[in-house]
Design a protein around this motif. Structure first.
Motif, PDB file in Angstrom:
ATOM      1  N   ASP A   1      63.365  33.399  74.201  1.00  0.00           N
ATOM      2  CA  ASP A   1      64.133  32.349  74.869  1.00  0.00           C
ATOM      3  C   ASP A   1      64.085  31.031  74.121  1.00  0.00           C
ATOM      4  OD1 ASP A   1      65.003  33.546  77.618  1.00  0.00           O
ATOM      5  OD2 ASP A   1      62.917  34.167  77.355  1.00  0.00           O
ATOM      6  N   ASP A   2      63.048  30.834  73.308  1.00  0.00           N
ATOM      7  CA  ASP A   2      62.929  29.586  72.548  1.00  0.00           C
ATOM      8  C   ASP A   2      61.841  29.779  71.504  1.00  0.00           C
ATOM      9  OD1 ASP A   2      63.406  26.987  71.766  1.00  0.00           O
ATOM     10  OD2 ASP A   2      62.406  26.057  73.482  1.00  0.00           O
ATOM     11  N   VAL A   3      61.863  28.916  70.490  1.00  0.00           N
ATOM     12  CA  VAL A   3      60.784  28.829  69.508  1.00  0.00           C
ATOM     13  C   VAL A   3      60.366  27.371  69.425  1.00  0.00           C
ATOM     14  CG1 VAL A   3      60.103  29.121  67.103  1.00  0.00           C
ATOM     15  CG2 VAL A   3      61.611  30.803  68.180  1.00  0.00           C
ATOM     16  N   VAL A   4      59.077  27.125  69.567  1.00  0.00           N
ATOM     17  CA  VAL A   4      58.535  25.768  69.574  1.00  0.00           C
ATOM     18  C   VAL A   4      57.663  25.580  68.344  1.00  0.00           C
ATOM     19  CG1 VAL A   4      56.984  24.178  70.777  1.00  0.00           C
ATOM     20  CG2 VAL A   4      58.629  25.552  72.083  1.00  0.00           C
ATOM     21  N   LEU A   5      57.876  24.475  67.635  1.00  0.00           N
ATOM     22  CA  LEU A   5      57.116  24.158  66.426  1.00  0.00           C
ATOM     23  C   LEU A   5      56.003  23.172  66.739  1.00  0.00           C
ATOM     24  CD1 LEU A   5      60.056  23.681  63.881  1.00  0.00           C
ATOM     25  CD2 LEU A   5      58.747  25.758  64.369  1.00  0.00           C
TER      26      LEU A   5
ATOM     27  N   SER B   1      42.847  29.729  83.620  1.00  0.00           N
ATOM     28  CA  SER B   1      42.300  28.520  83.003  1.00  0.00           C
ATOM     29  C   SER B   1      42.473  27.361  83.983  1.00  0.00           C
ATOM     30  CB  SER B   1      43.022  28.189  81.700  1.00  0.00           C
ATOM     31  OG  SER B   1      42.685  26.873  81.267  1.00  0.00           O
ATOM     32  N   PRO B   2      41.422  26.982  84.713  1.00  0.00           N
ATOM     33  CA  PRO B   2      41.546  25.842  85.638  1.00  0.00           C
ATOM     34  C   PRO B   2      41.955  24.552  84.935  1.00  0.00           C
ATOM     35  CG  PRO B   2      39.564  27.101  86.121  1.00  0.00           C
ATOM     36  CD  PRO B   2      40.103  27.629  84.813  1.00  0.00           C
ATOM     37  N   THR B   3      41.449  24.320  83.703  1.00  0.00           N
ATOM     38  CA  THR B   3      41.764  23.068  83.020  1.00  0.00           C
ATOM     39  C   THR B   3      43.241  23.003  82.641  1.00  0.00           C
ATOM     40  OG1 THR B   3      41.063  24.049  80.909  1.00  0.00           O
ATOM     41  CG2 THR B   3      39.431  22.781  82.122  1.00  0.00           C
ATOM     42  N   LEU B   4      43.775  24.078  82.064  1.00  0.00           N
ATOM     43  CA  LEU B   4      45.185  24.072  81.691  1.00  0.00           C
ATOM     44  C   LEU B   4      46.083  24.105  82.919  1.00  0.00           C
ATOM     45  CD1 LEU B   4      45.107  26.446  78.594  1.00  0.00           C
ATOM     46  CD2 LEU B   4      45.518  23.981  78.576  1.00  0.00           C
ATOM     47  N   SER B   5      45.649  24.779  83.964  1.00  0.00           N
ATOM     48  CA  SER B   5      46.427  24.788  85.208  1.00  0.00           C
ATOM     49  C   SER B   5      46.534  23.374  85.775  1.00  0.00           C
ATOM     50  CB  SER B   5      45.784  25.736  86.226  1.00  0.00           C
ATOM     51  OG  SER B   5      45.758  27.068  85.744  1.00  0.00           O
ATOM     52  N   ASP B   6      45.444  22.626  85.693  1.00  0.00           N
ATOM     53  CA  ASP B   6      45.470  21.238  86.174  1.00  0.00           C
ATOM     54  C   ASP B   6      46.379  20.376  85.304  1.00  0.00           C
ATOM     55  OD1 ASP B   6      43.759  21.825  88.228  1.00  0.00           O
ATOM     56  OD2 ASP B   6      41.957  21.039  87.226  1.00  0.00           O
ATOM     57  N   ILE B   7      46.297  20.562  83.990  1.00  0.00           N
ATOM     58  CA  ILE B   7      47.116  19.770  83.077  1.00  0.00           C
ATOM     59  C   ILE B   7      48.603  20.034  83.304  1.00  0.00           C
ATOM     60  CG2 ILE B   7      47.798  19.541  80.639  1.00  0.00           C
ATOM     61  CD1 ILE B   7      44.815  20.004  79.940  1.00  0.00           C
ATOM     62  N   CYS B   8      48.951  21.297  83.511  1.00  0.00           N
ATOM     63  CA  CYS B   8      50.360  21.694  83.580  1.00  0.00           C
ATOM     64  C   CYS B   8      50.929  21.659  84.995  1.00  0.00           C
ATOM     65  CB  CYS B   8      50.533  23.100  83.010  1.00  0.00           C
ATOM     66  SG  CYS B   8      50.080  23.239  81.270  1.00  0.00           S
ATOM     67  N   GLY B   9      50.066  21.666  85.995  1.00  0.00           N
ATOM     68  CA  GLY B   9      50.540  21.683  87.367  1.00  0.00           C
ATOM     69  C   GLY B   9      51.049  23.039  87.821  1.00  0.00           C
TER      70      GLY B   9
ATOM     71  N   ALA C   1      50.587  23.933  72.567  1.00  0.00           N
ATOM     72  CA  ALA C   1      51.904  23.607  73.113  1.00  0.00           C
ATOM     73  C   ALA C   1      51.797  23.041  74.519  1.00  0.00           C
ATOM     74  CB  ALA C   1      52.785  24.851  73.112  1.00  0.00           C
ATOM     75  N   LEU C   2      50.885  23.573  75.308  1.00  0.00           N
ATOM     76  CA  LEU C   2      50.751  23.092  76.691  1.00  0.00           C
ATOM     77  C   LEU C   2      50.147  21.690  76.744  1.00  0.00           C
ATOM     78  CD1 LEU C   2      49.576  26.282  78.637  1.00  0.00           C
ATOM     79  CD2 LEU C   2      51.873  25.292  78.511  1.00  0.00           C
ATOM     80  N   ILE C   3      49.083  21.449  75.990  1.00  0.00           N
ATOM     81  CA  ILE C   3      48.454  20.127  76.103  1.00  0.00           C
ATOM     82  C   ILE C   3      49.295  19.048  75.425  1.00  0.00           C
ATOM     83  CG2 ILE C   3      46.151  21.109  76.346  1.00  0.00           C
ATOM     84  CD1 ILE C   3      45.545  20.386  73.481  1.00  0.00           C
ATOM     85  N   ALA C   4      50.196  19.441  74.521  1.00  0.00           N
ATOM     86  CA  ALA C   4      51.119  18.478  73.902  1.00  0.00           C
ATOM     87  C   ALA C   4      52.419  18.353  74.689  1.00  0.00           C
ATOM     88  CB  ALA C   4      51.424  18.892  72.464  1.00  0.00           C
ATOM     89  N   ASN C   5      52.528  19.083  75.802  1.00  0.00           N
ATOM     90  CA  ASN C   5      53.723  19.047  76.663  1.00  0.00           C
ATOM     91  C   ASN C   5      54.984  19.399  75.875  1.00  0.00           C
ATOM     92  OD1 ASN C   5      55.042  18.697  79.144  1.00  0.00           O
ATOM     93  ND2 ASN C   5      55.498  16.545  78.714  1.00  0.00           N
ATOM     94  N   LYS C   6      54.899  20.459  75.069  1.00  0.00           N
ATOM     95  CA  LYS C   6      56.010  20.846  74.204  1.00  0.00           C
ATOM     96  C   LYS C   6      56.953  21.882  74.846  1.00  0.00           C
ATOM     97  CE  LYS C   6      56.329  19.745  70.249  1.00  0.00           C
ATOM     98  NZ  LYS C   6      55.564  19.759  68.998  1.00  0.00           N
ATOM     99  N   ILE C   7      56.591  22.401  76.013  1.00  0.00           N
ATOM    100  CA  ILE C   7      57.412  23.424  76.661  1.00  0.00           C
ATOM    101  C   ILE C   7      58.266  22.759  77.737  1.00  0.00           C
ATOM    102  CG2 ILE C   7      57.468  25.663  77.814  1.00  0.00           C
ATOM    103  CD1 ILE C   7      56.128  25.707  75.065  1.00  0.00           C
ATOM    104  N   SER C   8      59.556  22.666  77.505  1.00  0.00           N
ATOM    105  CA  SER C   8      60.433  21.991  78.457  1.00  0.00           C
ATOM    106  C   SER C   8      60.720  22.910  79.649  1.00  0.00           C
ATOM    107  CB  SER C   8      61.745  21.585  77.788  1.00  0.00           C
ATOM    108  OG  SER C   8      62.409  22.717  77.261  1.00  0.00           O
ATOM    109  N   GLY C   9      60.777  22.310  80.847  1.00  0.00           N
ATOM    110  CA  GLY C   9      61.087  23.068  82.059  1.00  0.00           C
ATOM    111  C   GLY C   9      60.103  24.187  82.331  1.00  0.00           C
ATOM    112  N   LEU C  10      58.826  23.932  82.101  1.00  0.00           N
ATOM    113  CA  LEU C  10      57.798  24.961  82.255  1.00  0.00           C
ATOM    114  C   LEU C  10      57.755  25.494  83.679  1.00  0.00           C
ATOM    115  CD1 LEU C  10      55.402  26.422  80.806  1.00  0.00           C
ATOM    116  CD2 LEU C  10      53.933  24.608  81.738  1.00  0.00           C
ATOM    117  N   ARG C  11      57.857  26.804  83.813  1.00  0.00           N
ATOM    118  CA  ARG C  11      57.762  27.464  85.115  1.00  0.00           C
ATOM    119  C   ARG C  11      56.529  28.366  85.131  1.00  0.00           C
ATOM    120  NH1 ARG C  11      61.581  31.198  86.708  1.00  0.00           N
ATOM    121  NH2 ARG C  11      61.917  31.820  84.534  1.00  0.00           N
ATOM    122  N   GLY C  12      55.738  28.228  86.175  1.00  0.00           N
ATOM    123  CA  GLY C  12      54.566  29.078  86.316  1.00  0.00           C
ATOM    124  C   GLY C  12      54.831  30.246  87.237  1.00  0.00           C
TER     125      GLY C  12
ATOM    126  N   ALA D   1      44.262  20.103  67.918  1.00  0.00           N
ATOM    127  CA  ALA D   1      43.919  19.761  69.304  1.00  0.00           C
ATOM    128  C   ALA D   1      43.791  21.013  70.160  1.00  0.00           C
ATOM    129  CB  ALA D   1      44.976  18.818  69.884  1.00  0.00           C
ATOM    130  N   GLY D   2      44.620  22.019  69.873  1.00  0.00           N
ATOM    131  CA  GLY D   2      44.515  23.281  70.599  1.00  0.00           C
ATOM    132  C   GLY D   2      43.200  23.986  70.321  1.00  0.00           C
TER     133      GLY D   2
END
Length: 327
Positions: free
Chosen positions: A253-257, A28-36, A288-299, A265-266
């Protein structure tokens, strides 16, 4: 604890090959750009019945004996499991009875009926529907195939994790919709067996998140169900949960609400930017990605688009509600 391992999942893949689609994992080029970081979409909504549920249902049906198939199967469902099970039993000449609550959207109920299942609408929660399942098992001798808390179901869903790692060998984060835990447990078991350092994060709605409440309590608990755009993520996990609760506790490792507005929005982003139609449960990874809900996101990141079976009138309202999602 009944833990499903890599061999169980590989055996499930060998069993269901030819019955399900090995779905693409696309960038996903758009999500890759958003998330870095690189983001890949596992297009599980492309399955024949519109959701990942076909994998587990097919694996469970193919594991039954001829005598068990002759008795017929019964299950509680929020829609997608019932649809998958109804499809799978037709292929082997068996029959299904599907019990659903009044919260299940009519488009999902009608599709289960179209596939030839006997549909029972019972109560206002999946727990109510499950009571009817247990009554039918006791009175009619049906074989119960629950939507998540069953080894064959979990192993079937775990085949998605195999495909993710094979398509993205260096994956560091996997985002998975979380309800009763069949998908999350299976994917986590596969991914962590092959890439132990990868994080697997469950995603669910804020209200009525039974697995999250149970994990917080340290044991399965009852929760009140509420209407949600992510209707497929509703329902309890069962107070006698033997498979998915211990697996999710050990492997996630985690659960995100996510709030209803974030889920919406998703759905909008999926349609406008990714050209994909998703139901709310299928869009929680994007949300979760576009709302920046994942802390310490690693690709690299892989997220499972789990289903597309949304009422299209609802989809139109959501997509048109507030314009375009963030670019």
């Amino acid at each position: 604890m009944s833990m499903i391992g890599l061999n169980d999942i590989k055996n499930a893949r060998n069993r269901i090959v030819g019955h399900i689609i090995s779905t693409p994992l696309v960038c996903s080029p758009t999500l890759s750009d958003i998330c870095g970081v690189a983001v890949g979409l596992k297009l599980e909504h492309y399955q024949t019945t519109g959701s990942f549920k076909l994998r587990g249902a097919t694996n469970a049906i193919l594991e039954l004996t001829e005598a068990e198939r002759a008795h017929g199967v019964v299950a509680a469902s929020t829609g997608n499991h019932g649809r998958a099970l109804s499809h799978a039993v037709r292929a082997v000449g068996s029959r299904a009875t599907i019990c659903m609550s009044r919260l299940v959207p009519e488009n999902k109920v009608s599709e289960v009926r179209r596939l030839g299942a006997d549909v029972r609408i019972i109560g206002n929660s999946q727990d109510d529907a499950q009571k009817e399942v247990e009554r039918l098992v006791a009175e009619n001798g049906f074989v119960m195939l629950p939507p998540f808390d069953h080894p064959a179901i979990v192993a079937g869903q775990g085949t998605i994790g195999l495909e993710i790692v094979e398509a993205m060998p260096d994956v560091n984060t996997v985002l998975v919709p979380l309800s009763g835990g069949g998908l999350a447990a299976g994917v986590a078991a596969a991914v962590k067996s092959m890439r132990s350092h990868a994080k697997v994060i469950g995603l669910t709605m804020e209200r009525g998140a039974a697995m999250k409440a149970s994990l917080d309590a340290g044991e399965p608990v009852l929760v009140e169900e509420f209407p949600s755009l992510a209707d497929s993520l509703g329902g309890g996990i069962g107070l006698d949960n033997k498979v998915t609760f211990p697996m999710c506790r050990a492997l996630l490792d985690d659960v995100v609400l996510l709030s209803e507005s974030e889920i919406a929005a998703g759905i909008r982003h999926a349609y406008v930017r990714e050209r994909e139609i998703l139901e709310g449960a299928g869009a929680v990874g994007i949300a979760a990605l576009i709302a920046n809900k994942i802390s310490g996101l690693r690709g690299p990141v892989a997220l499972v688009l789990s289903g597309r079976n949304i009422d299209m009138a609802v989809h139109r309202r959501v997509v048109n509600a507030t314009g375009n999602p963030p670019a």
